[in-house]
Design an enzyme around this catalytic site. Structure first.
Site, short mmCIF file in Angstrom:
data_model
loop_
_atom_site.label_atom_id
_atom_site.label_comp_id
_atom_site.label_asym_id
_atom_site.label_seq_id
_atom_site.Cartn_x
_atom_site.Cartn_y
_atom_site.Cartn_z
N ASP A 166 -32.22 32.05 35.31
CA ASP A 166 -30.78 31.85 35.13
C ASP A 166 -30.40 30.45 35.60
O ASP A 166 -30.86 29.99 36.64
CB ASP A 166 -30.01 32.90 35.92
CG ASP A 166 -28.51 32.84 35.66
OD1 ASP A 166 -28.13 32.30 34.60
OD2 ASP A 166 -27.74 33.31 36.50
N GLU A 193 -29.46 29.55 39.15
CA GLU A 193 -30.50 29.39 40.15
C GLU A 193 -31.01 27.96 40.26
O GLU A 193 -31.81 27.66 41.13
CB GLU A 193 -31.69 30.32 39.83
CG GLU A 193 -31.36 31.79 39.96
CD GLU A 193 -30.96 32.16 41.39
OE1 GLU A 193 -31.72 31.84 42.31
OE2 GLU A 193 -29.89 32.76 41.57
N ASP A 248 -31.32 37.37 37.76
CA ASP A 248 -31.65 35.96 37.97
C ASP A 248 -32.95 35.55 37.29
O ASP A 248 -33.12 34.38 36.93
CB ASP A 248 -31.76 35.66 39.47
CG ASP A 248 -30.43 35.86 40.18
OD1 ASP A 248 -29.39 35.51 39.60
OD2 ASP A 248 -30.43 36.38 41.32
#
Length: 623
Positions: A338, A341, A373
């Site tokens: 993601d 991140e 994530d």
């Protein structure tokens, strides 16, 4: 007051003229020039004009104007250059605090508004007086061939020509259809750039070629956009009919093309560069693609029709028949990260994760994930097409593994604001069977958090034992990168001999269970486009989904309890109707107390049942 006594009326004080009319004239010309080009610097010049009008002292040069508000180095340098040119043309001792006789005075009232300058009008009159050549020339924006704007205009035009079409397209639908007409990706930026082909849509909206309405966004062509798209389509057909003449008469560089004012659009130049504006900030709202099959392509391709509406050849048609399957060796496993991140927050710490993954040789791709994530996709390998800059985008199927990463400080904040419970609920409903929490310890910093460490440890244990998530605990970012590296290699080996098929989220409960019970990986997977759209936080929701979120706002009412209540009462209306059928108050308070939830089939209980009754049936304030 006696009638014979005269009335003395007040007199308005005369507004003094600006002591720096030459600078004022030049700033006005700069402002009007920027306004004609549609540049936002016109507002900067207007602010500088207002500041100069308020200054009562004469300026000897532009550097002295730096003390004024809205006068920066750029404006002062421009004014100094104009002043030097003015002194060369007249004399070094030419007066600068009065205008030349040939120029009209720049009064305060005229310069405080964004009105066209007299210089521009005079130039227009001179142009008309010269005769022969016609009027002013207007610059018209034309996107470069196979750019993002080009692909979007043609796709919207072709969709509008389909009989019975809805007249607009949603973002995912538009990106999917337009990708075949564009060399750049609509979702992934180039290396070293933050722009994608979708960035040019903001330019089309600014030029009034495309209109964006509703939420989720709907995109459609304006009258100007329809006319431009027709010319682009005719030029495309002419290129196909007469090969080798597509680039004849093209200009080298430039964003726009000149045409005579009032003379209609001239010949379309398809070699101009597409000046991309900054990517839209709130673009992140996607809508349900009604015609999307599990390969992520429009439904007309499944009927043997390509994106251009023409019949496909036998090879393409046979490929579409097997579109829902990926054979061993035809795909590669890629870790999806993601973009949150890698950006924002502690940039050094987030960049360290990316550097560790690169150092470990992990094949990963940064993109927007609406839930989680990290996850892994099986991407189809496709060979580059001769004559095209980019290789065609392969299909992507999401493996049944998704990871939500939590630092202890982030876990503490998410528990306090309620995000933690919502994230777990969304992870359970995302359609992937193996959700995981990656918890990073933060050492001695845990003792300085808003919640006691024992509360955080209990929340982690509840996530594993009660909610059924797999929890992996690591010490720092390096261990997180190492775990992702090992997982990527493990999944690559696990799926290397598997034939993957595409399933729909509606059928996620059918099949695949026996394979997982035997320890084999599930080979029936969701497409990435369908997964990411289904996991949207702000997508259009049904009454049942909104009712579920409403129930979960009640303290002590978990996702399992809400799901059990929804099985019997799917809407607030059905629940209120059930209350109305009850004969006594005690029966109403105990209406949902005996509903069983979860694996252990426990009762919801009388306390929550009483709270629900008070919430939906009480007229006044809850007690």
């Amino acid at each position: 007051m006696p009638a014979s006594e005269p009335v003395h009326l007040g007199r308005k004080r005369a507004v003094p003229s600006c002591p720096n009319p030459l600078f004022l004239l030049w700033l006005t010309e700069l402002r009007d020039e920027a306004k004609d080009k549609g540049l936002k610097t016109q507002y900067t010049y207007q602010k500088a004009i207002s500041s100069l009008n308020k200054y009562p002292l004469p300026l000897q040069n532009a550097k002295e104007a730096k003390i004024l508000q809205n006068f920066g180095d750029g404006i002062c340098k421009i004014l100094d250059d104009k002043l030097q040119r003015y002194q060369r043309e007249n004399s070094p001792n030419a007066p600068i605090h009065c205008l030349p006789e040939v120029a009209p005075p720049a009064g305060r009232q005229d310069n405080n508004s964004l009105a066209p300058s007299t210089k521009k009008k005079a130039a227009g009159d001179d142009g008309k007086g010269r005769g022969g050549g016609g009027g002013r020339r207007k610059r018209v924006y034309v996107p470069q061939k196979r750019s993002g704007g080009y692909a979007v205009l043609l796709t919207l035009y072709k969709q509008s020509q389909i009989p019975g079409s809805k007249g607009f397209m949603y973002k995912m639908e538009l990106q999917s259809d337009a990708q075949s007409l564009c060399d750049k990706s609509f979702t992934a930026p180039d290396v070293g750039s933050k722009y994608t082909a979708w960035s040019s849509v903001s330019t089309l909206i600014q030029k009034n070629y495309v209109i964006k309405t509703h939420n989720p966004a709907r995109y459609s062509l304006t009258e100007e956009g329809l006319a431009l798209a027709e010319h682009l389509e005719s030029a495309e057909q002419a290129t196909k009919d007469v090969p080798g003449q597509a680039r004849e008469g093209a200009r080298g560089e430039g964003e726009e093309q000149e045409e005579e004012e009032g003379g209609g659009p001239g010949p379309v130049d398809l070699t101009t560069t597409d000046d991309e504006d900054e990517e839209e900030k709130d673009e992140d709202r996607l809508h349900c693609v009604e015609r999307l099959i599990c390969t992520g392509q429009p439904s007309r391709e499944a009927d043997g029709m390509g994106s251009s509406g023409k019949p496909q050849n036998s090879e393409t048609r046979s490929r579409n028949l097997n579109a829902a399957r990926l054979l061993p060796g035809t795909y590669e496993i890629i870790l999806c990260v993601d973009f949150i991140e890698t950006t924002g927050g502690s940039n050094h710490r987030k960049q360290e994760l990316v550097k560790e993954l690169q150092r470990n040789g992990v094949n990963f791709h940064v993109r927007k994930l609406n839930v989680g994530d990290f996850l892994w996709v099986a991407r189809e390998k496709l060979a580059p097409v001769p004559g095209e800059l980019r290789a065609p985008a392969g299909r992507e199927l999401v493996l049944d593994y998704i990871i939500e990463r939590k630092r202890m400080d982030d876990l503490c904040a998410s528990i306090i604001d309620g995000r933690f419970r919502e994230q777990k609920f969304r992870l359970k409903r995302c359609g992937l069977r193996r959700p995981c929490y990656l918890v990073e310890e933060c050492g001695s910093a845990a003792s300085h958090l808003s919640l006691p460490e024992s509360t955080l440890q209990q929340a982690i244990i509840n996530t594993q034992v009660v909610d059924g998530f797999f929890v992996k605990r690591v010490q720092d970012v390096r261990e997180s990168a190492a775990y992702l590296t090992f997982m990527t290699r493990h999944l690559t080996k696990l799926y290397q001999n598997c034939t993957l098929s595409c399933r729909s989220r509606e059928l996620e409960g059918d099949g695949g269970g026996t394979e997982e019970d035997r320890g084999s990986p599930s080979c029936s997977l969701i497409s990435f486009a369908e997964f990411n759209h289904g996991a949207m936080k702000n997508k259009c929701q049904t009454v049942k989904e909104v009712f579920a979120r409403q129930l979960m706002q009640i303290s002590g009412l978990s996702g399992d309890k809400a799901a059990a209540i929804l099985e019997q009462y799917s809407t607030p209306h059905s629940l209120v109707s059930a209350y109305e059928r009850c004969e006594s108050e005690a029966e109403k308070e105990k209406l949902v107390s005996s509903i069983r939830y979860g694996k252990l089939k426990r009762n919801v209980g009388p306390a929550l049942s009483r709270t629900l009754y008070q919430l939906y049936c009480s007229q006044g304030v809850l007690t």
